[in-house]
Design a protein around this motif. Structure first.
Motif, PDB file in Angstrom:
ATOM      1  N   ALA A  16      -4.824   4.424  -5.548  1.00  0.00           N
ATOM      2  CA  ALA A  16      -3.412   3.984  -6.550  1.00  0.00           C
ATOM      3  C   ALA A  16      -2.408   4.075  -5.614  1.00  0.00           C
ATOM      4  CB  ALA A  16      -3.544   5.357  -7.878  1.00  0.00           C
ATOM      5  N   ILE A  17      -0.905   3.791  -5.635  1.00  0.00           N
ATOM      6  CA  ILE A  17       0.469   3.784  -5.064  1.00  0.00           C
ATOM      7  C   ILE A  17       1.478   4.379  -6.497  1.00  0.00           C
ATOM      8  CG2 ILE A  17      -0.744   2.010  -3.124  1.00  0.00           C
ATOM      9  CD1 ILE A  17       1.692   0.669  -5.386  1.00  0.00           C
ATOM     10  N   ALA A  18       2.414   4.529  -5.323  1.00  0.00           N
ATOM     11  CA  ALA A  18       3.553   4.931  -6.592  1.00  0.00           C
ATOM     12  C   ALA A  18       4.437   4.723  -6.622  1.00  0.00           C
ATOM     13  CB  ALA A  18       3.379   6.887  -6.068  1.00  0.00           C
ATOM     14  N   HIS A  19       4.960   4.615  -7.741  1.00  0.00           N
ATOM     15  CA  HIS A  19       6.457   3.176  -7.437  1.00  0.00           C
ATOM     16  C   HIS A  19       7.750   3.915  -8.306  1.00  0.00           C
ATOM     17  CE1 HIS A  19       8.743  -0.474  -9.201  1.00  0.00           C
ATOM     18  NE2 HIS A  19       9.014  -0.479  -7.729  1.00  0.00           N
ATOM     19  N   VAL A  38       5.584  -4.835  -9.819  1.00  0.00           N
ATOM     20  CA  VAL A  38       4.931  -6.639  -9.591  1.00  0.00           C
ATOM     21  C   VAL A  38       4.326  -6.552  -7.883  1.00  0.00           C
ATOM     22  CG1 VAL A  38       3.557  -8.086  -9.942  1.00  0.00           C
ATOM     23  CG2 VAL A  38       4.831  -6.490 -11.919  1.00  0.00           C
ATOM     24  N   ALA A  39       4.883  -6.499  -7.131  1.00  0.00           N
ATOM     25  CA  ALA A  39       5.126  -6.881  -5.383  1.00  0.00           C
ATOM     26  C   ALA A  39       3.966  -6.148  -5.167  1.00  0.00           C
ATOM     27  CB  ALA A  39       6.271  -7.494  -5.482  1.00  0.00           C
ATOM     28  N   GLN A  40       4.576  -4.665  -5.688  1.00  0.00           N
ATOM     29  CA  GLN A  40       4.342  -3.393  -4.487  1.00  0.00           C
ATOM     30  C   GLN A  40       2.591  -3.150  -5.228  1.00  0.00           C
ATOM     31  OE1 GLN A  40       5.812  -0.141  -3.715  1.00  0.00           O
ATOM     32  NE2 GLN A  40       8.057  -0.304  -3.907  1.00  0.00           N
ATOM     33  N   GLY A  41       2.333  -3.964  -6.103  1.00  0.00           N
ATOM     34  CA  GLY A  41       0.822  -3.974  -6.196  1.00  0.00           C
ATOM     35  C   GLY A  41       0.041  -5.085  -5.543  1.00  0.00           C
ATOM     36  N   ILE A  42       0.317  -6.612  -5.790  1.00  0.00           N
ATOM     37  CA  ILE A  42       0.385  -7.693  -5.041  1.00  0.00           C
ATOM     38  C   ILE A  42      -0.071  -6.357  -3.590  1.00  0.00           C
ATOM     39  CG2 ILE A  42       0.186  -9.460  -4.405  1.00  0.00           C
ATOM     40  CD1 ILE A  42       1.216  -9.712  -7.430  1.00  0.00           C
TER      41      ILE A  42
END
Length: 287
Positions: A58-61, A75-79
């Motif tokens: 997981a990453i936090a946003h 979305v960009a960070q997820g990609i």
């Protein structure tokens, strides 16, 4: 093979730092997804820490996903982190007990910004990627109150009702591209439910015991899974039950002369409405 495996899939969840959103994030991670945990504050970091500590990805946003730039960045960070985006769970929302006399244009705007604009922004940000890969799953978060009403909640119910139309429109537009769009209407011990039941500790305790937030997540996972192809549907979920919410029209009756003739008995409408739903009656007692 686990039929609900999300290995290799990436899911973005808004409002994932607390309550129902947090339960979704933990459930997706447990089933192998890479999770983008979005919320407006550092609760996103806390939930991400829980997932990582349990061996998940997981990453936090942090940011307000109702801002289109923030939604696009999520979305960009997820990609960037996981290589793709496969599902969006638009869960972020607000609630406030508001009698009609206290409703203002500014309050209505605030509710529409969070619920409606927030859902549109994150779906719009992910949509081009869904089109390119010809696959995507969207789960919006409506409410039984948005379909059937709720006292002292006009801004909330109106915004949630608008999400029904959005869900249907997106489902129709995505159908030919491998994108499904469905809705859940949680009845659960969410942050919003806790705020609405403040001052009624016995009811709060009952909701927490009988309708935990985690009860909603299995349906969300099912709707977000690649094997599930239903679209344009809505499900009320919670308190140990799942029911489809359907909006339809009665059988048409031809009227030759007087268009009000049906009022005289041509159509018999069963006396069923919001007041006949047990969950609605339960909530209505709060007001």
């Amino acid at each position: 093979m686990n039929p609900l495996s999300f290995t290799g899939r990436t899911v973005l969840i808004t409002g994932a730092g607390r309550g129902v959103g947090r339960a979704h994030a933990l459930a997706f991670a447990e089933h192998g997804a890479g999770v983008v945990v979005n919320d407006v504050d550092d609760t996103a970091d806390a939930v991400t820490g829980e997932i990582l500590a349990a061996g998940g990805s997981a990453i936090a946003h942090r940011g307000d996903a109702a801002d289109p730039d923030v939604a696009s960045d999520a979305v960009a960070q997820g990609i960037a982190r996981f290589g793709r985006i496969d599902a969006v769970v638009a869960n972020a929302g607000i609630d406030r007990i508001t009698p009609l006399r206290e409703v203002t244009p500014e309050l209505l705007t605030e509710f529409f910004r969070v619920h409606v604009l927030g859902t549109w922004a994150v779906c719009s940000a992910a949509w081009p990627h869904f089109l390119e890969q010809r696959f995507g799953r969207i789960v919006t978060t409506t409410s039984a109150a948005g379909y059937f009403g709720l006292t002292r909640a006009l801004p909330y119910t109106t915004a949630k009702g608008a999400l029904h139309g959005m869900t249907q429109s997106l489902a129709l537009e995505g159908a030919r591209h491998g994108i499904t769009v469905n809705a859940v209407a949680p009845f659960a011990a969410s942050r919003l439910a806790h705020a609405r039941t403040e001052g009624a500790p016995a009811l709060q305790d009952a909701i927490e015991r009988l309708a935990p937030a985690s009860d909603v997540s299995p349906v969300v996972l099912w709707l977000a899974h690649e094997s599930t192809t239903v679209t344009g549907m809505a499900f009320e979920v919670g308190a140990g039950a799942v029911s489809q919410v359907a909006v339809g029209v009665a059988e048409a009756v031809p009227v030759d002369a007087d268009p009000t003739a049906w009022l005289g008995g041509a159509i018999r409408i069963p006396p069923v409405g919001a007041a006949d739903r047990p969950l609605t009656r339960w909530l209505d007692e709060l007001g």
